[in-house]
Design an enzyme around this catalytic site. Structure first.
Site, short mmCIF file in Angstrom:
data_model
loop_
_atom_site.label_atom_id
_atom_site.label_comp_id
_atom_site.label_asym_id
_atom_site.label_seq_id
_atom_site.Cartn_x
_atom_site.Cartn_y
_atom_site.Cartn_z
N GLY A 30 0.80 -1.22 0.00
CA GLY A 30 0.00 0.00 0.00
C GLY A 30 0.83 1.27 0.00
O GLY A 30 2.03 1.25 -0.25
N LEU A 32 0.48 3.61 -2.22
CA LEU A 32 0.93 3.35 -3.59
C LEU A 32 1.51 4.59 -4.26
O LEU A 32 0.99 5.69 -4.09
CB LEU A 32 -0.23 2.81 -4.42
CG LEU A 32 -0.88 1.55 -3.85
CD1 LEU A 32 -2.06 1.13 -4.72
CD2 LEU A 32 0.13 0.41 -3.74
N HIS A 33 2.57 4.38 -5.01
CA HIS A 33 3.18 5.45 -5.79
C HIS A 33 3.29 4.97 -7.24
O HIS A 33 2.86 3.85 -7.58
CB HIS A 33 4.54 5.85 -5.21
CG HIS A 33 5.45 4.69 -4.96
ND1 HIS A 33 5.97 3.93 -5.98
CD2 HIS A 33 5.90 4.14 -3.80
CE1 HIS A 33 6.72 2.98 -5.47
NE2 HIS A 33 6.70 3.07 -4.14
N HIS A 36 4.40 1.38 -8.06
CA HIS A 36 3.37 0.33 -7.98
C HIS A 36 2.41 0.43 -9.17
O HIS A 36 2.04 -0.57 -9.78
CB HIS A 36 2.52 0.50 -6.72
CG HIS A 36 3.27 0.43 -5.43
ND1 HIS A 36 3.46 1.52 -4.62
CD2 HIS A 36 3.86 -0.61 -4.81
CE1 HIS A 36 4.12 1.17 -3.55
NE2 HIS A 36 4.40 -0.12 -3.63
N GLN A 60 7.43 -9.62 7.94
CA GLN A 60 8.67 -9.20 7.27
C GLN A 60 9.32 -8.00 7.95
O GLN A 60 10.31 -7.48 7.44
CB GLN A 60 8.46 -8.96 5.78
CG GLN A 60 7.60 -7.75 5.42
CD GLN A 60 7.30 -7.71 3.92
OE1 GLN A 60 6.47 -8.45 3.42
NE2 GLN A 60 7.98 -6.83 3.19
O1 PAF Z 1 7.74 -5.34 -1.97
C1 PAF Z 1 6.80 -5.30 -1.15
O2 PAF Z 1 6.04 -4.34 -1.09
C2 PAF Z 1 6.60 -6.46 -0.21
O3 PAF Z 1 7.79 -7.00 0.20
C3 PAF Z 1 5.66 -7.55 -0.78
C4 PAF Z 1 6.26 -8.21 -2.01
C5 PAF Z 1 4.31 -6.95 -1.13
C6 PAF Z 1 5.44 -8.64 0.27
O4 PAF Z 1 4.84 -8.13 1.42
#
Ligand code: PAF
Length: 284
Positions: A30, A32-33, A36, A60
């Site tokens: 999210g 988003l830019h 994306h 993560q």
């Molecule tokens: O690159 C990301 O934004 C994240 O690491 C991903 C691939 C959406 C996994 O959470």
């Protein structure tokens, strides 16, 4: 654009697209830019339908990282996804991805031991696990990722191949601001002085690329070239600079032009850590 929440709703939306339909999938966290959105537009151009997910994946993030402050703008994200031609937006909750009793993780060995993986223990385990789940629910034909997260693309390519996930991986070029700064949701953390200073990542990579184009093949001298550019920016604290093999990510002593190399770096500006990279493609 259809907006779905649970794994079941997403699987249903996927089934409604038709099993024979080519689907391009863009997983995101999210905020988003253009980076994306360029992936979503490309997915829509190359496939019959585009699906995007927005999920700030807790597994993560390390315990001292920015999970709780990670920027979010769900309404804005949905508006731009729709404009970009997205057909299905999947917005799962943490409990949809990691329901009670969840206990299966994906560990990609080797290529996760260096660079980001060495500094962010568990990061790629979280990335690989969530991407495996997302791919298994969306069942896309192609999955789209940005080159900015170079090591992530290497790790996920390995996982997709090793686990026979049957998805074509597309890696699209990094989208940059006019001054060269790679677009990233984390750029929003920078104050104006840090934002101006952050262009040093691009400058360091460009200087190194120029040295390589001028015939420099010694990886230490190329690392030094990157370090010197960063040292000229008082607000920048280098975390690492790397000249590595593009597949194994092992640090190189000398670049073999037939294999090329991945130049990458991580730099802190106060509490914000930015990464960027340049691929030196193999020459024939
Ligand atoms: O690159 C990301 O934004 C994240 O690491 C991903 C691939 C959406 C996994 O959470």
């Amino acid at each position: 654009m259809k907006v779905v929440r649970t794994r079941g709703e997403c699987a249903q939306a996927r089934a409604e697209l038709g099993l024979g339909t080519t689907v391009g999938f863009v997983p995101t966290m999210g905020y988003l830019h253009e980076g994306h959105l360029s992936l979503v537009r490309r997915a829509k151009t190359e496939c019959a339908a585009a699906v995007a997910s927005i999920f700030v994946n807790p597994t993560q993030f390390g315990p001292t990282e920015d999970l709780s402050t990670y920027p979010r703008d769900l309404d804005g994200d949905l508006a731009v996804l729709e404009q970009a031609g997205c057909d299905v937006a999947w917005l799962p909750e943490v409990a949809d991805i990691y329901p009670p009793g969840f206990s299966t993780f994906v560990d990609v060995e080797g290529v996760t031991a260096v660079l980001e993986g060495a500094r962010r223990p568990g990061h790629f385990r979280g990335v690989a696990t969530v991407v495996a789940i997302l791919l298994n629910v969306v069942r896309p034909t192609r999955a789209y990722f940005g080159q900015k997260d170079a090591q992530q693309t290497v790790v996920l390519r390995r996982m997709i191949e090793d686990l026979a996930l049957g998805v074509d991986m597309v890696v699209a070029p990094t989208v940059r601001e006019p001054d060269g700064l790679a677009m990233s949701s984390r750029n929003s953390y920078l104050d104006p002085a840090q934002r101006a200073a952050a262009v040093v990542l691009h400058r360091a990579l460009q200087a190194t690329r120029t040295a390589y184009a001028g015939g420099e093949r010694d990886a230490d001298r190329l690392r030094t070239a990157m370090t010197e550019v960063i040292a000229g920016e008082p607000l920048a604290e280098p975390d690492y600079v790397s000249v590595a093999d593009p597949d194994s990510l092992a640090e190189l002593a000398t670049i073999d032009p037939a294999r090329g190399a991945l130049l990458s770096l991580a730099v802190r500006f106060g509490r914000t850590r930015l990464i960027d990279n340049v691929v030196l493609p193999p020459s024939r």
